[in-house]
Design a protein around this motif. Structure first.
Motif, PDB file in Angstrom:
ATOM      1  N   LEU A 189       0.836  -1.195   0.000  1.00 27.02           N
ATOM      2  CA  LEU A 189       0.000   0.000   0.000  1.00 27.02           C
ATOM      3  C   LEU A 189       0.871   1.244   0.000  1.00 27.02           C
ATOM      4  CD1 LEU A 189      -2.396  -1.173   2.858  1.00 27.02           C
ATOM      5  CD2 LEU A 189      -2.785  -1.421   0.395  1.00 27.02           C
ATOM      6  N   THR A 190       0.348   2.315  -0.579  1.00 27.77           N
ATOM      7  CA  THR A 190       1.119   3.551  -0.629  1.00 27.77           C
ATOM      8  C   THR A 190       0.241   4.759  -0.340  1.00 27.77           C
ATOM      9  OG1 THR A 190       2.707   4.821  -1.952  1.00 27.77           O
ATOM     10  CG2 THR A 190       0.783   3.969  -3.110  1.00 27.77           C
ATOM     11  N   GLY A 191       0.887   5.862   0.054  1.00 33.59           N
ATOM     12  CA  GLY A 191       0.157   7.091   0.310  1.00 33.59           C
ATOM     13  C   GLY A 191      -0.902   6.919   1.379  1.00 33.59           C
ATOM     14  N   ALA A 192      -2.078   7.495   1.125  1.00 39.87           N
ATOM     15  CA  ALA A 192      -3.165   7.429   2.097  1.00 39.87           C
ATOM     16  C   ALA A 192      -3.674   6.005   2.295  1.00 39.87           C
ATOM     17  CB  ALA A 192      -4.312   8.338   1.658  1.00 39.87           C
ATOM     18  N   HIS A 193      -3.411   5.116   1.334  1.00 36.96           N
ATOM     19  CA  HIS A 193      -3.849   3.726   1.490  1.00 36.96           C
ATOM     20  C   HIS A 193      -3.174   3.043   2.676  1.00 36.96           C
ATOM     21  CE1 HIS A 193      -5.428   2.934  -2.880  1.00 36.96           C
ATOM     22  NE2 HIS A 193      -6.085   3.871  -2.245  1.00 36.96           N
ATOM     23  N   THR A 194      -2.022   3.531   3.099  1.00 38.97           N
ATOM     24  CA  THR A 194      -1.309   2.889   4.203  1.00 38.97           C
ATOM     25  C   THR A 194      -2.049   3.017   5.529  1.00 38.97           C
ATOM     26  OG1 THR A 194       0.037   4.884   4.541  1.00 38.97           O
ATOM     27  CG2 THR A 194       0.961   3.163   3.120  1.00 38.97           C
TER      28      THR A 194
END
Length: 356
Positions: A189-194
């Motif tokens: 996951l990256t960015g706000a998905h983390t």
């Protein structure tokens, strides 16, 4: 395997004439062989594996400590004959994994009382939560495969890749290095998905300044590994770095506290208190950790409501996290073996923040 069977016999002595094991994982634990069907019958003086034609040749080669019998139709008639031969009056079933429907099917066998209390499942639980040196070796082998694949991924990881691309690269890497299977569907996951602890990778593109969170593992001979790392592409903001260090401090404190006699709730509290005192208590919603072995989630569990005491041979994850919806999340996960003097970390790579 013979030692496992003997220990199980001791635990069941005086409680049941035999045990009937049908769960895929428990069957593999007792026989050493992976299969999607079959019956293990454990008697005081014999172990019988009843298995169908798909597996019979392999079973006769691999399972030397059990009498291997090819499954017949109808199987209930075959099982009834085996029970009669061994003069079985009471048979313990796996209460934790057996469906009500299947238990009722077994009860059609006349002359045998089938016990659906926790006798058998508790015995198997007690056995499986304390790992042998051989089991620890397999878990470590799986972990080293995962770590090597992760190291190769970091050499390629960059802005412009998608979450899905990164997950696939990590999966292929573990497979290429000899993993029997993946421990679970890889989380990348990256960015706000983390901020989603168990988010699903999609086509979101990694950007400069993003955190990227990976949760992944490999299996060797059925035994799982499990780790989580959060890295940054470029340089993090001050808030990102601060949160990362809070999680790292909490993780290290819990890792240092892991020892025989500590309860699951006290181990969890060691990390949770640090996160709460930093003002992020509401952002850590899941348990600190769980057992790992032939299944990715086993006992014991480190969680606020768990009174179970850790003991030597337990393998448990230490994975605190802070998740800020719409912004970012951080999780760092190692896993440890509880030893006589404390614990031994099975994860072989550092937990410091890596910026790529």
């Amino acid at each position: 395997m013979t030692e496992r069977l003997n220990r199980l016999r001791t635990m069941l002595s005086g409680k049941a004439d035999c045990a009937l094991v049908t769960d895929d994982i428990n069957r593999r634990y007792l026989t050493g062989m992976k299969s999607s069907a079959g019956y293990v019958l454990v008697f005081p003086d014999e172990c019988v594996l009843v298995i169908d034609s798909r597996y019979i040749e392999r079973a006769r080669e691999a399972v030397k400590h059990c009498t291997v019998i090819q499954q017949e139709t109808p199987v209930l008639k075959q099982l009834a004959a085996i029970f009669k031969y061994h003069n079985v009056k009471t048979c313990a079933l796996e209460s934790m994994t057996l469906t009500l429907s299947r238990a009722e099917t077994f009860r059609k066998i006349q002359g045998v009382e089938f016990l659906t209390d926790n006798t058998l499942s508790q015995a198997l639980y007690d056995l499986r939560t304390v790992k042998t040196p051989d089991e620890i070796e397999k878990i470590i082998a799986a972990q080293r495969i995962a770590e090597e694949a992760y190291g190769k991924l970091l050499e390629k990881l960059s802005a412009g890749m998608t979450e899905r691309d990164a997950a696939i690269e990590l999966d292929f890497g573990m497979r290429r290095l000899g993993a029997e299977d993946l421990s679970f569907e890889t989380i990348a996951l990256t960015g706000a998905h983390t901020s989603m602890p168990h988010g699903v990778p999609d086509d979101r593109v990694i950007q400069k300044g993003d955190f990227v969170l990976f949760d992944f593992g490999a299996t060797v001979d059925g035994y799982h590994s499990d780790m989580t790392r959060t890295v940054c592409i470029g340089q993090p903001t001050g808030e990102m770095r601060e949160v990362y260090e809070i999680v790292r401090k909490a993780q290290e404190a819990a890792r240092d506290a892991a020892k025989p006699g500590i309860s699951g709730k006290d181990l969890d509290a060691t990390a949770r208190q640090i996160i709460e005192e930093a003002g992020y208590g509401d952002a850590f919603g899941h348990a600190l950790g769980h057992g790992v072995g032939l299944e990715i989630h086993e006992f014991p569990v480190a969680a606020p409501a768990r009174d179970t005491l850790m003991e030597p041979g337990n393998v448990v994850t230490i994975e605190p996290g802070i998740y800020l919806p719409g912004k970012f999340g951080v999780r760092i996960e190692d896993f440890v073996e509880i030893t006589e003097g404390g614990c031994h970390t099975l994860t072989g790579i550092p937990n410091e923040l890596i910026c790529l």
